[in-house]
Motif scaffolding. Structure first.
Motif, PDB file in Angstrom:
ATOM      1  N   LEU A 280       6.008   9.437  -5.134  1.00  0.00           N
ATOM      2  CA  LEU A 280       5.730   8.139  -4.620  1.00  0.00           C
ATOM      3  C   LEU A 280       6.589   7.489  -3.663  1.00  0.00           C
ATOM      4  O   LEU A 280       6.618   6.424  -2.714  1.00  0.00           O
ATOM      5  CB  LEU A 280       7.146   6.840  -6.103  1.00  0.00           C
ATOM      6  N   TYR A 281       6.648   9.184  -2.549  1.00  0.00           N
ATOM      7  CA  TYR A 281       7.882   8.812  -1.387  1.00  0.00           C
ATOM      8  C   TYR A 281       7.128   8.642  -0.129  1.00  0.00           C
ATOM      9  O   TYR A 281       7.929   9.023   0.784  1.00  0.00           O
ATOM     10  CB  TYR A 281       8.677   9.664  -1.789  1.00  0.00           C
ATOM     11  N   TYR A 282       5.508   8.925  -0.653  1.00  0.00           N
ATOM     12  CA  TYR A 282       4.878   9.113   1.016  1.00  0.00           C
ATOM     13  C   TYR A 282       4.276   7.246   1.238  1.00  0.00           C
ATOM     14  O   TYR A 282       4.754   7.445   2.308  1.00  0.00           O
ATOM     15  CB  TYR A 282       3.472   9.133   0.528  1.00  0.00           C
ATOM     16  N   GLU A 283       4.337   7.185   0.957  1.00  0.00           N
ATOM     17  CA  GLU A 283       4.010   5.607   0.943  1.00  0.00           C
ATOM     18  C   GLU A 283       5.724   4.988   1.717  1.00  0.00           C
ATOM     19  O   GLU A 283       5.242   4.451   2.924  1.00  0.00           O
ATOM     20  CB  GLU A 283       3.941   4.258   0.726  1.00  0.00           C
ATOM     21  N   GLY A 284       6.804   4.947   0.990  1.00  0.00           N
ATOM     22  CA  GLY A 284       8.290   4.657   2.249  1.00  0.00           C
ATOM     23  C   GLY A 284       7.714   5.796   3.207  1.00  0.00           C
ATOM     24  O   GLY A 284       8.129   5.260   4.757  1.00  0.00           O
ATOM     25  N   ALA A 285       7.412   7.311   3.098  1.00  0.00           N
ATOM     26  CA  ALA A 285       7.590   7.433   4.542  1.00  0.00           C
ATOM     27  C   ALA A 285       6.768   7.161   5.283  1.00  0.00           C
ATOM     28  O   ALA A 285       6.530   7.392   6.905  1.00  0.00           O
ATOM     29  CB  ALA A 285       7.651   9.728   4.194  1.00  0.00           C
ATOM     30  N   LEU A 286       5.370   6.716   4.996  1.00  0.00           N
ATOM     31  CA  LEU A 286       4.282   6.284   6.188  1.00  0.00           C
ATOM     32  C   LEU A 286       4.523   4.978   6.722  1.00  0.00           C
ATOM     33  O   LEU A 286       4.926   4.344   7.995  1.00  0.00           O
ATOM     34  CB  LEU A 286       2.843   6.359   5.432  1.00  0.00           C
ATOM     35  N   LEU A 287       5.223   4.606   5.944  1.00  0.00           N
ATOM     36  CA  LEU A 287       5.785   2.654   6.391  1.00  0.00           C
ATOM     37  C   LEU A 287       6.679   3.413   7.145  1.00  0.00           C
ATOM     38  O   LEU A 287       6.594   2.298   8.390  1.00  0.00           O
ATOM     39  CB  LEU A 287       7.156   2.027   5.070  1.00  0.00           C
ATOM     40  N   ILE A 288       8.039   4.135   7.153  1.00  0.00           N
ATOM     41  CA  ILE A 288       8.803   4.177   7.859  1.00  0.00           C
ATOM     42  C   ILE A 288       7.955   4.755   9.633  1.00  0.00           C
ATOM     43  O   ILE A 288       8.346   3.984  10.858  1.00  0.00           O
ATOM     44  CB  ILE A 288       9.713   5.246   8.359  1.00  0.00           C
TER      45      ILE A 288
END
Lengths: 89, 130
Positions: free
Chosen positions: A59-67
């Motif tokens: 689930l954390y990739y989406e956050g990383a990509l967004l940042i």
């Protein structure tokens, strides 16, 4: 062993984040502060990825990509503002 | 997880952490903006590439299928890091940020003129006197 490596790496990234904040507060010029913000968001991506490895969650990739994307756009916008005095001409 | 894969992932993580830390130390320690620009844009990008590679190995093993997400992030960072560094350097040149003494060609102009032979005038001066 993986857990120990994760903890050591997280410690290094945290020290790196603290150094970036130090440069952000100290920075003699505006471009120094923008560079510190740029490095700050890249290091926070590293921290989020470490959390993703620790929890074994995708689930954390989406956050990383967004940042990553928003960070680049904000750096580009700030540089554009310093260069031209305006963001969208 | 097999022993050697765990060692591989741990090594990638530690190497990535060391590079990220070196980039941030450079950001604090280097003397002027144009040298400070080097540390985060090169060392930190390499470090984060290493961490993303480790994450890719772990999730590929965990899910049983090849995990591509991290490749997208690392590709994006590898493309955008030089662009943002270039824009920052351009903004710094435009605002005439303090640079290290001697790192600009114009700093050496006076010394270069002093080192010319005293009795040989510059070409333009000779033309003007004629």
């Amino acid at each position: 062993m993986l857990e120990l490596a994760l903890k050591i790496t997280a410690g290094m990234v945290l020290v790196a984040l603290a150094l970036n904040v130090w440069r952000l507060l100290l920075g003699p010029s505006l471009t120094d502060r923008i560079l510190a913000l740029d490095t700050l968001y890249i290091n926070s991506i590293a921290l989020i990825i470490l959390l993703g490895i620790y929890n074994l969650s995708a689930l954390y990739y989406e956050g990383a990509l967004l940042i990553a994307m928003l960070g680049f756009v904000s750096t580009a916008a700030l540089c554009k503002y310093l260069l031209r005095g305006d963001i969208i001409e | 997880m097999a022993e050697w894969i765990e060692i591989l992932v741990s090594a990638l993580l530690i190497i990535g952490g060391i590079f990220v830390l070196i980039g941030s130390i450079g950001l604090v320690k280097l003397p002027d903006f144009f040298t400070r620009l080097h540390a985060p844009t090169k060392a930190t990008t390499l470090g984060i590439g290493s961490v993303l590679l480790a994450s890719m190995v772990v999730h590929t093993l965990h899910e049983g299928s090849v995990s591509i997400h991290e490749l997208v992030i690392s590709l994006f960072l590898f493309i955008t890091a030089p662009i943002s560094a270039h824009m920052l350097a351009k903004a710094a040149l435009h605002r005439q940020v303090e640079h290290l003494q001697g790192s600009d060609a114009r700093d050496h102009r006076e010394r270069a003129e002093r080192q010319l032979p005293g009795d040989a005038p510059l070409e333009n001066d000779a033309e003007a006197s004629n």
